[in-house]
Write a protein that holds these residues in place. Sequence first.
Motif, mmCIF file in Angstrom:
data_model
loop_
_atom_site.group_PDB
_atom_site.id
_atom_site.type_symbol
_atom_site.label_atom_id
_atom_site.label_comp_id
_atom_site.label_asym_id
_atom_site.label_seq_id
_atom_site.Cartn_x
_atom_site.Cartn_y
_atom_site.Cartn_z
ATOM 1 N N SER A 158 0.835 -1.203 0.000
ATOM 2 C CA SER A 158 0.000 0.000 0.000
ATOM 3 C C SER A 158 0.874 1.258 0.000
ATOM 4 N N GLU A 187 0.464 2.442 -3.760
ATOM 5 C CA GLU A 187 -0.713 3.304 -3.685
ATOM 6 C C GLU A 187 -0.322 4.722 -3.266
ATOM 7 N N ARG A 188 0.348 4.840 -2.131
ATOM 8 C CA ARG A 188 0.699 6.179 -1.659
ATOM 9 C C ARG A 188 1.761 6.821 -2.543
#
Length: 280
Positions: free
Chosen positions: A72, A76-77
Motif C-alpha cells: 500500500s 498506492e501512496r
Amino acid sequence: MESVAFRRLEALLARGDDGYSLAEGALTVALEEYPDLEIPAWLARLDAMGRELQQELPADLGVEDALMALNSFLFERYGFHGNSQDYYDPRNSFIHEVLQRRVGIPITLSIVYIEVGRRIGLPLEGISFPGHFLVGCPLSGGKVVVDAYASGTVLDREDLESRLAGLYGQRVLERIDVTDLLEAATKRDILARLLRNLKVIYLQRQDLPRALSAIQRLLLIQPDAHLELRDRGLVYAQLECFRGALDDLNRYLAQAPEASDADQIRARVVDLQARVSGYN
C-alpha cells in the motif's frame, strides 16, 4: 583506462556482500552514467521512506500484514509502477531515477521494495527468476514470492510454473522443480543482472561505448563469465580495437571450445588476425 565509477564499484565489491547494501551497490552502478550522483542522499531518501512507514505500523504486526502495508505504501501512496510504455528506457535501470520518477522495471522496483521492506524489519531477498526478477520473503513454512513490477502481487507455485512454461515450454517445465529457482540471489548476482539489462539496452541502441562500459563492470563482478568475454570481444571489434577483440575471443574459445557459436567465433578470429597483421 578505468573510470572513477569503475574503481568505486571495484572498491565496493572488495568489501564483500556484507559490506554494503543492495541500494548502495545499485547506486554505484549508476555512477558511470551519473558521475555527480550523491549516493548518501539517495540512501537517506530510502531511510526516510522506511521511517515514514515504520511509524505507522503497530509493533506486533505479522509478516503478511507488513507485506500488505508495504504494498500500500509503495504502490498506492507513492505510486511506484512498472514502465510498460517505455520498458527499455535506460533510466529504468538506475535506482535514483526510479525513486525520483517512481517508475521502473522488475529488478529496480524489486530493489526499492527490498530496501524499504528491510527498513521495517522484513527479511526480503532478491530472486533471479528467469525472465522476471522477483522478491522473496522467507517464512517458517516456506517463502512468499512477490512481483514488485505487478504492485506487489503474491505469486503461488501455479503462477511461477505458468511463467516458466511461457518462457521455455512445457517440456522444460516437466524437468524443473520451480522451487529450485527461488534461491536468494547474492548482491553481486543482482548487480550483474542489472548491468546485463543495461548491456542489452545499449547494444540494441548501438551505443557501443556504454555497452562496453557495462560489460567491463560485468566482468569485474563475474570474471569467469565467458559469454561476457565474448560480447566484449565483439564490441571491441565493432569499435576497431582489433587486438583487444582478438584476445577476448581467443580466451572465449579456450573457455568454451564446444559453444554453439564456436565456429562463428573462430571465423571472426581469423578475420581479426588478418586485421591485426595488417597493422604490424
